[in-house]
Motif scaffolding. Sequence first.
Motif, PDB file in Angstrom:
ATOM      1  N   UNK A   1     -11.051 -18.399   4.640  1.00 51.66           N
ATOM      2  CA  UNK A   1     -11.946 -19.114   4.174  1.00 51.66           C
ATOM      3  C   UNK A   1     -12.019 -18.799   2.564  1.00 51.66           C
ATOM      4  N   UNK A   2     -11.915 -17.611   2.212  1.00 47.91           N
ATOM      5  CA  UNK A   2     -11.988 -17.350   0.682  1.00 47.91           C
ATOM      6  C   UNK A   2     -10.680 -16.939   0.227  1.00 47.91           C
ATOM      7  N   UNK A   3     -10.304 -17.641  -1.044  1.00 49.93           N
ATOM      8  CA  UNK A   3      -8.926 -17.366  -1.568  1.00 49.93           C
ATOM      9  C   UNK A   3      -9.080 -16.461  -2.642  1.00 49.93           C
ATOM     10  N   UNK A   4      -7.953 -15.990  -2.626  1.00 49.59           N
ATOM     11  CA  UNK A   4      -7.811 -14.916  -3.654  1.00 49.59           C
ATOM     12  C   UNK A   4      -7.437 -15.480  -5.183  1.00 49.59           C
ATOM     13  N   UNK A   5      -8.196 -15.644  -5.752  1.00 51.02           N
ATOM     14  CA  UNK A   5      -8.122 -16.234  -7.265  1.00 51.02           C
ATOM     15  C   UNK A   5      -8.542 -15.206  -8.183  1.00 51.02           C
ATOM     16  N   UNK A   6      -7.918 -14.301  -8.731  1.00 50.46           N
ATOM     17  CA  UNK A   6      -8.365 -13.326  -9.603  1.00 50.46           C
ATOM     18  C   UNK A   6      -7.239 -12.857 -10.675  1.00 50.46           C
ATOM     19  N   UNK A   7      -7.943 -12.245 -11.616  1.00 51.50           N
ATOM     20  CA  UNK A   7      -7.300 -11.394 -12.785  1.00 51.50           C
ATOM     21  C   UNK A   7      -7.640 -10.193 -12.754  1.00 51.50           C
ATOM     22  N   UNK A   8      -6.695  -9.268 -12.304  1.00 52.71           N
ATOM     23  CA  UNK A   8      -6.807  -7.884 -12.367  1.00 52.71           C
ATOM     24  C   UNK A   8      -6.486  -7.143 -13.505  1.00 52.71           C
ATOM     25  N   UNK A   9      -5.889  -7.834 -14.438  1.00 49.87           N
ATOM     26  CA  UNK A   9      -5.680  -6.945 -15.626  1.00 49.87           C
ATOM     27  C   UNK A   9      -4.298  -6.410 -15.633  1.00 49.87           C
ATOM     28  N   UNK A  10      -3.651  -6.354 -16.724  1.00 45.64           N
ATOM     29  CA  UNK A  10      -2.392  -5.515 -16.781  1.00 45.64           C
ATOM     30  C   UNK A  10      -1.325  -6.515 -16.255  1.00 45.64           C
ATOM     31  N   UNK A  11      -1.675  -7.738 -16.290  1.00 47.37           N
ATOM     32  CA  UNK A  11      -0.560  -8.922 -16.016  1.00 47.37           C
ATOM     33  C   UNK A  11      -0.758  -9.145 -14.453  1.00 47.37           C
ATOM     34  N   UNK A  12      -1.289  -8.579 -13.743  1.00 40.19           N
ATOM     35  CA  UNK A  12      -1.578  -8.935 -12.279  1.00 40.19           C
ATOM     36  C   UNK A  12      -2.489  -9.881 -12.188  1.00 40.19           C
ATOM     37  N   UNK A  13      -2.042 -11.052 -11.474  1.00 40.98           N
ATOM     38  CA  UNK A  13      -3.181 -12.177 -11.392  1.00 40.98           C
ATOM     39  C   UNK A  13      -2.679 -12.653 -10.009  1.00 40.98           C
ATOM     40  N   UNK A  14      -3.526 -13.384  -9.409  1.00 44.89           N
ATOM     41  CA  UNK A  14      -3.128 -14.369  -8.206  1.00 44.89           C
ATOM     42  C   UNK A  14      -3.748 -15.413  -8.233  1.00 44.89           C
ATOM     43  N   UNK A  15      -3.323 -16.565  -7.565  1.00 42.25           N
ATOM     44  CA  UNK A  15      -3.880 -17.914  -7.545  1.00 42.25           C
ATOM     45  C   UNK A  15      -3.718 -18.510  -6.162  1.00 42.25           C
ATOM     46  N   UNK A  16      -4.162 -17.732  -4.988  1.00 45.00           N
ATOM     47  CA  UNK A  16      -3.888 -18.411  -3.642  1.00 45.00           C
ATOM     48  C   UNK A  16      -4.036 -19.785  -3.438  1.00 45.00           C
ATOM     49  N   UNK A  17      -5.255 -20.204  -4.043  1.00 46.82           N
ATOM     50  CA  UNK A  17      -5.611 -21.529  -3.983  1.00 46.82           C
ATOM     51  C   UNK A  17      -4.558 -22.684  -4.501  1.00 46.82           C
ATOM     52  N   UNK A  18      -3.558 -22.187  -5.273  1.00 49.28           N
ATOM     53  CA  UNK A  18      -2.708 -23.138  -5.715  1.00 49.28           C
ATOM     54  C   UNK A  18      -1.796 -23.389  -4.678  1.00 49.28           C
ATOM     55  N   UNK A  19      -1.588 -22.894  -3.680  1.00 48.14           N
ATOM     56  CA  UNK A  19      -0.622 -23.281  -2.641  1.00 48.14           C
ATOM     57  C   UNK A  19      -1.213 -23.044  -1.289  1.00 48.14           C
ATOM     58  N   UNK A  20      -2.462 -22.345  -1.084  1.00 50.91           N
ATOM     59  CA  UNK A  20      -3.003 -22.598   0.183  1.00 50.91           C
ATOM     60  C   UNK A  20      -4.234 -23.245   0.317  1.00 50.91           C
ATOM     61  N   UNK A  21      -4.524 -23.809   1.657  1.00 55.06           N
ATOM     62  CA  UNK A  21      -5.713 -24.330   1.834  1.00 55.06           C
ATOM     63  C   UNK A  21      -6.560 -23.402   2.571  1.00 55.06           C
ATOM     64  N   UNK A  22      -8.043 -23.370   2.095  1.00 53.53           N
ATOM     65  CA  UNK A  22      -8.909 -22.559   2.761  1.00 53.53           C
ATOM     66  C   UNK A  22      -9.674 -23.135   4.038  1.00 53.53           C
TER      67      UNK A  22
END
Length: 275
Positions: free
Chosen positions: A113-134
Amino acid sequence: MRVALIQLNTGNVVADAVTAAEGYIREAAADGADFISTPETTHLMEMNRKVVLEKASFQDDDPGLKRFRTIAAELKVWLHIGSLITKVAEDRLANRGFLIGPDGEIKTSYDKMHLFDVDLGGGEAYRESALYDGGQSAVVAKTPLADFGLSICYDLRFAYLYRALAKAGANVLLVPAAFTRPTGEAHWHTLLRARAIETGCYVLAAAQTGLHATGRSTYGHSLIIDPWGSVVADAGTDVGVTIADLDLAKCAEARQKIPSLTHDRDVTVTTVDAT
């Protein structure tokens, strides 16, 4: 019941990942496990959008899911596949978990249900909602073994979900995950213990571990936690099988001691300008 968590280091070749998972599932069944759970993204860890769309399958065509159903029926076990990357359209995916019965039938599924759209710093970022439906709804699966509340990874950070699952009857919460190493080191144990304490449920959290073929690093430490918040088993960082025996009477004991599930209040928040 005897439960087993499978800790994996899944790569980007589906057939190889299925073979690896199968070996550990068979090992767990041979050790008497009635219920076996695998991590998030059990048969594919792939970050590249084009490649993952090429490698993912629609549910009815997924060779890995078919194999897991066959294994469950052969071994006569309940098999929880923490999640598979599943096509829902030619250009969209779901992060979908499956509960398979001892007859090999899919008893239920759950989309994260909850998609991992985060910026962890150090260049590590995730945008799960760009490809996945919750997913749109939570799931409790009532079985002869236990009543399982389904979730996946980032869901762990949303306490209201687990409270809702417990109030709907869950006494075992499933949290398959591929936690990143930085967030795992900071929050994994604390959040999982909190979910157990808040709900009076067992928590079973099968995890990915180590450095993966795509360069992503996951935390490991698959955990089995009792309803009082004590860690029953911690898999560390190696791949393999972790087994424990659960006494579901402990759920009722914990909820009797701390009956917080019956003490919810509707909360009105008053904001005061105190400058």
